[in-house]
Design a protein around this motif. Structure first.
Motif, PDB file in Angstrom:
ATOM      1  N   TYR A  67       0.850  -1.185   0.000  1.00 43.38           N
ATOM      2  CA  TYR A  67       0.000   0.000   0.000  1.00 43.38           C
ATOM      3  C   TYR A  67       0.885   1.234   0.000  1.00 43.38           C
ATOM      4  O   TYR A  67       2.061   1.187   0.359  1.00 43.38           O
ATOM      5  CB  TYR A  67      -0.954   0.018   1.210  1.00 43.38           C
ATOM      6  N   SER A  68       0.295   2.343  -0.420  1.00 45.44           N
ATOM      7  CA  SER A  68       0.979   3.629  -0.331  1.00 45.44           C
ATOM      8  C   SER A  68      -0.066   4.683   0.018  1.00 45.44           C
ATOM      9  O   SER A  68      -1.251   4.526  -0.287  1.00 45.44           O
ATOM     10  CB  SER A  68       1.689   3.988  -1.641  1.00 45.44           C
ATOM     11  N   ILE A  69       0.386   5.714   0.679  1.00 46.20           N
ATOM     12  CA  ILE A  69      -0.497   6.822   1.022  1.00 46.20           C
ATOM     13  C   ILE A  69       0.294   8.117   0.933  1.00 46.20           C
ATOM     14  O   ILE A  69       1.438   8.185   1.391  1.00 46.20           O
ATOM     15  CB  ILE A  69      -1.142   6.644   2.421  1.00 46.20           C
ATOM     16  N   TYR A  80       0.626  -5.218   3.396  1.00 43.40           N
ATOM     17  CA  TYR A  80      -0.592  -5.618   4.083  1.00 43.40           C
ATOM     18  C   TYR A  80      -0.908  -7.056   3.710  1.00 43.40           C
ATOM     19  O   TYR A  80      -0.420  -7.581   2.708  1.00 43.40           O
ATOM     20  CB  TYR A  80      -1.771  -4.708   3.726  1.00 43.40           C
ATOM     21  N   GLU A  81      -1.712  -7.699   4.548  1.00 47.63           N
ATOM     22  CA  GLU A  81      -2.140  -9.067   4.271  1.00 47.63           C
ATOM     23  C   GLU A  81      -3.605  -9.203   4.664  1.00 47.63           C
ATOM     24  O   GLU A  81      -3.993  -8.846   5.779  1.00 47.63           O
ATOM     25  CB  GLU A  81      -1.297 -10.057   5.076  1.00 47.63           C
ATOM     26  N   ILE A  89      -3.995  -7.392   8.195  1.00 44.07           N
ATOM     27  CA  ILE A  89      -2.804  -7.044   8.963  1.00 44.07           C
ATOM     28  C   ILE A  89      -2.078  -5.992   8.145  1.00 44.07           C
ATOM     29  O   ILE A  89      -1.742  -6.225   6.979  1.00 44.07           O
ATOM     30  CB  ILE A  89      -1.885  -8.253   9.200  1.00 44.07           C
ATOM     31  N   VAL A  90      -1.865  -4.826   8.726  1.00 46.76           N
ATOM     32  CA  VAL A  90      -1.187  -3.724   8.046  1.00 46.76           C
ATOM     33  C   VAL A  90       0.220  -3.606   8.624  1.00 46.76           C
ATOM     34  O   VAL A  90       0.381  -3.419   9.825  1.00 46.76           O
ATOM     35  CB  VAL A  90      -1.952  -2.395   8.234  1.00 46.76           C
ATOM     36  N   GLY A  91       1.213  -3.727   7.745  1.00 45.58           N
ATOM     37  CA  GLY A  91       2.593  -3.613   8.189  1.00 45.58           C
ATOM     38  C   GLY A  91       2.968  -2.177   8.522  1.00 45.58           C
ATOM     39  O   GLY A  91       2.301  -1.229   8.094  1.00 45.58           O
TER      40      GLY A  91
END
Length: 138
Positions: A67-69, A80-81, A89-91
């Protein structure tokens, strides 16, 4: 013999019915990669009110489970998973360090890795965990 219904009971029942129908259904079967998502508002754990986004913060998910923001100045990214229907689950995020992001952006970047579930409700994507993040399709 006529049965009398207490007015308080009738009002409570009608209120329950109205609330049940006014709440939109949660949709957990959602492809996060199908859209870019714009942050609308956030709420930290233990707070009762949301803080609205004053700027445009766009969250993007890829099929490669990254992901990117974009924040005010910096760009953040991570892994993420999807662990089940509506579970994630967000790393931890890595961010560029160009300069100074706003307090909102800093809070958002701290909050997102603490999210553990997501669902769509109406036109909103909602993440929950240690706080809450509300987004809309971009």
């Amino acid at each position: 013999m006529m049965i009398q219904i207490k007015p308080q009971l009738l009002v409570s029942f009608l209120l329950f019915i109205m609330i049940s129908f006014s709440c939109g259904k949660k949709d957990i079967h959602l492809d996060l990669t199908s859209n870019d998502w714009e942050v609308v508002k956030i709420k930290k754990q233990g707070e009762s009110t949301y803080t609205k986004a004053e700027e445009s913060y766009i969250l993007k998910f890829t099929k490669e489970q990254t992901y990117s923001i974009n924040l005010d100045v910096n760009e953040c990214f991570g892994d993420y998973e999807i662990t089940g229907s509506g579970s994630i689950i967000v790393g931890q995020m890595g961010c560029t360090e160009v300069c100074c992001d706003s307090e909102f952006a800093t809070t958002l970047s701290d909050l997102f890795p603490k999210m553990t579930s997501y669902y769509r409700k109406g036109d909103e994507l909602i993440f929950e965990g240690d706080g809450k993040i509300i987004l809309k399709e971009k």
